[in-house]
Design a protein around this motif. Structure first.
Motif, PDB file in Angstrom:
ATOM      1  N   LEU A 102      -7.163  27.188  48.505  1.00  0.00           N
ATOM      2  CA  LEU A 102      -7.067  27.052  47.053  1.00  0.00           C
ATOM      3  C   LEU A 102      -5.707  26.454  46.732  1.00  0.00           C
ATOM      4  CD1 LEU A 102      -8.469  30.607  46.425  1.00  0.00           C
ATOM      5  CD2 LEU A 102      -9.683  28.492  45.964  1.00  0.00           C
ATOM      6  N   ARG A 103      -5.708  25.285  46.095  1.00  0.00           N
ATOM      7  CA  ARG A 103      -4.450  24.589  45.807  1.00  0.00           C
ATOM      8  C   ARG A 103      -4.296  24.339  44.312  1.00  0.00           C
ATOM      9  NH1 ARG A 103      -6.650  21.189  49.672  1.00  0.00           N
ATOM     10  NH2 ARG A 103      -5.763  21.430  51.751  1.00  0.00           N
ATOM     11  N   THR A 104      -3.059  24.371  43.850  1.00  0.00           N
ATOM     12  CA  THR A 104      -2.731  23.825  42.534  1.00  0.00           C
ATOM     13  C   THR A 104      -1.613  22.817  42.762  1.00  0.00           C
ATOM     14  OG1 THR A 104      -1.027  25.469  42.009  1.00  0.00           O
ATOM     15  CG2 THR A 104      -3.299  25.983  41.324  1.00  0.00           C
ATOM     16  N   ALA A 111      -2.871  18.402  35.847  1.00  0.00           N
ATOM     17  CA  ALA A 111      -2.722  19.588  36.699  1.00  0.00           C
ATOM     18  C   ALA A 111      -3.952  19.569  37.595  1.00  0.00           C
ATOM     19  CB  ALA A 111      -2.699  20.846  35.859  1.00  0.00           C
ATOM     20  N   GLU A 112      -3.768  19.652  38.902  1.00  0.00           N
ATOM     21  CA  GLU A 112      -4.896  19.598  39.831  1.00  0.00           C
ATOM     22  C   GLU A 112      -5.176  20.965  40.439  1.00  0.00           C
ATOM     23  OE1 GLU A 112      -4.497  14.955  41.322  1.00  0.00           O
ATOM     24  OE2 GLU A 112      -4.142  16.563  42.767  1.00  0.00           O
ATOM     25  N   ILE A 113      -6.453  21.240  40.618  1.00  0.00           N
ATOM     26  CA  ILE A 113      -6.908  22.430  41.347  1.00  0.00           C
ATOM     27  C   ILE A 113      -7.850  21.922  42.432  1.00  0.00           C
ATOM     28  CG2 ILE A 113      -8.134  24.630  41.247  1.00  0.00           C
ATOM     29  CD1 ILE A 113      -7.652  24.610  38.192  1.00  0.00           C
ATOM     30  N   GLN A 114      -7.652  22.394  43.652  1.00  0.00           N
ATOM     31  CA  GLN A 114      -8.563  22.031  44.739  1.00  0.00           C
ATOM     32  C   GLN A 114      -9.147  23.288  45.362  1.00  0.00           C
ATOM     33  OE1 GLN A 114      -6.321  19.457  47.404  1.00  0.00           O
ATOM     34  NE2 GLN A 114      -7.299  17.654  46.482  1.00  0.00           N
ATOM     35  N   VAL A 115     -10.435  23.224  45.657  1.00  0.00           N
ATOM     36  CA  VAL A 115     -11.128  24.280  46.402  1.00  0.00           C
ATOM     37  C   VAL A 115     -11.718  23.590  47.630  1.00  0.00           C
ATOM     38  CG1 VAL A 115     -12.957  26.015  46.379  1.00  0.00           C
ATOM     39  CG2 VAL A 115     -11.650  25.548  44.279  1.00  0.00           C
ATOM     40  N   GLU A 116     -11.162  23.908  48.791  1.00  0.00           N
ATOM     41  CA  GLU A 116     -11.564  23.252  50.039  1.00  0.00           C
ATOM     42  C   GLU A 116     -12.096  24.288  51.018  1.00  0.00           C
ATOM     43  OE1 GLU A 116      -9.381  20.960  53.726  1.00  0.00           O
ATOM     44  OE2 GLU A 116      -8.538  20.684  51.726  1.00  0.00           O
ATOM     45  N   ASP A 117     -13.216  23.958  51.664  1.00  0.00           N
ATOM     46  CA  ASP A 117     -13.778  24.878  52.662  1.00  0.00           C
ATOM     47  C   ASP A 117     -14.005  24.151  53.986  1.00  0.00           C
ATOM     48  OD1 ASP A 117     -16.654  23.883  53.020  1.00  0.00           O
ATOM     49  OD2 ASP A 117     -16.645  24.216  50.862  1.00  0.00           O
ATOM     50  N   ASN A 118     -14.194  24.920  55.043  1.00  0.00           N
ATOM     51  CA  ASN A 118     -14.535  24.324  56.337  1.00  0.00           C
ATOM     52  C   ASN A 118     -15.986  24.663  56.691  1.00  0.00           C
ATOM     53  OD1 ASN A 118     -14.190  27.041  56.901  1.00  0.00           O
ATOM     54  ND2 ASN A 118     -13.137  26.710  58.842  1.00  0.00           N
ATOM     55  N   GLY A 119     -16.828  24.572  55.655  1.00  0.00           N
ATOM     56  CA  GLY A 119     -18.248  24.879  55.812  1.00  0.00           C
ATOM     57  C   GLY A 119     -19.044  23.717  56.369  1.00  0.00           C
ATOM     58  N   LEU A 120     -20.325  23.754  56.073  1.00  0.00           N
ATOM     59  CA  LEU A 120     -21.297  22.810  56.613  1.00  0.00           C
ATOM     60  C   LEU A 120     -21.013  21.360  56.250  1.00  0.00           C
ATOM     61  CD1 LEU A 120     -23.898  23.218  58.269  1.00  0.00           C
ATOM     62  CD2 LEU A 120     -25.164  23.279  56.121  1.00  0.00           C
ATOM     63  N   GLY A 121     -20.484  21.134  55.052  1.00  0.00           N
ATOM     64  CA  GLY A 121     -20.250  19.766  54.583  1.00  0.00           C
ATOM     65  C   GLY A 121     -21.535  19.135  54.065  1.00  0.00           C
TER      66      GLY A 121
END
Length: 196
Positions: A102-104, A111-121
């Motif tokens: 979770l990034r800001t 203002a940026e928010i990122q939600v990144e996962d290492n899931g299936l894609g």
């Protein structure tokens, strides 16, 4: 019929101006709150150990309060967190532990928010249709295909922001939200001049 009426009612409520109030929001606090709700809710839904995932917070200290509609932004975050958890849960192998970053970031005028996962894609065909209403890759009864299209509407229409997704099969997914900053909200750090 009742389910369809409820969906339409929700979509109409997002477009009404009367209930919507922009207020300065502390993004890290809002993200943590959404994370708390998602972890309690998602665990019960499919027996997925949300708390067992690595949750990595990368919050920009230079980003102050950002104008937003708190309950709507929380709904978007909640949706992204649940999707991330589901993508991790669907991976064929558990060689790598589940991870949600979770990034800001202060990136004027956004203002940026990122939600990144290492899931299936996602495949490129799925990625292109991500924000289409009623498009879903979930099994019948598991989703309406409206979560991301409503989220997109909240960010682009209600907040005058941007929402995009980067993903590839086997390499996870990253959603980026951009919310406009007001001039008074931006605190840009002073430039550091280093000697040659």
């Amino acid at each position: 019929g009742a389910r369809a009426a409820k969906i339409v009612s929700h979509m109409l409520s997002f477009s009404r101006l009367s209930n919507r109030q922009m207020t300065p929001c502390d993004l890290p606090g809002l993200i943590d709150q959404a994370l708390e709700i998602a972890s309690n809710d998602f665990d019960l839904t499919i027996g997925f150990d949300f708390k067992g995932q690595a949750i990595i917070r990368q919050f920009d200290p230079h980003l102050g309060p950002v104008p937003a509609i708190p309950n709507e932004l929380e709904q978007v975050l909640l949706n992204l967190l649940k999707n991330a958890a589901q993508a991790i849960h669907q991976r064929p192998d558990d060689a790598e532990p589940g991870r949600i970053i979770l990034r800001t970031k202060l990136n004027p005028p956004w203002a940026e928010i990122q939600v990144e996962d290492n899931g299936l894609g996602m495949s490129e065909n799925v990625r292109k249709r991500t924000f289409e209403p009623f498009f879903t890759t979930k099994e019948i009864g598991q989703g309406t295909g409206l979560g991301l299209s409503v989220s997109y509407f909240i960010i682009t229409n209600n907040h005058k922001g941007q929402m995009e997704v980067h993903s590839s099969v086997g390499n996870g997914t990253c959603f980026t939200l951009r919310l406009p900053l007001q001039g008074s909200q931006v605190s840009v750090p002073e430039a550091v001049i280093s000697p040659l």
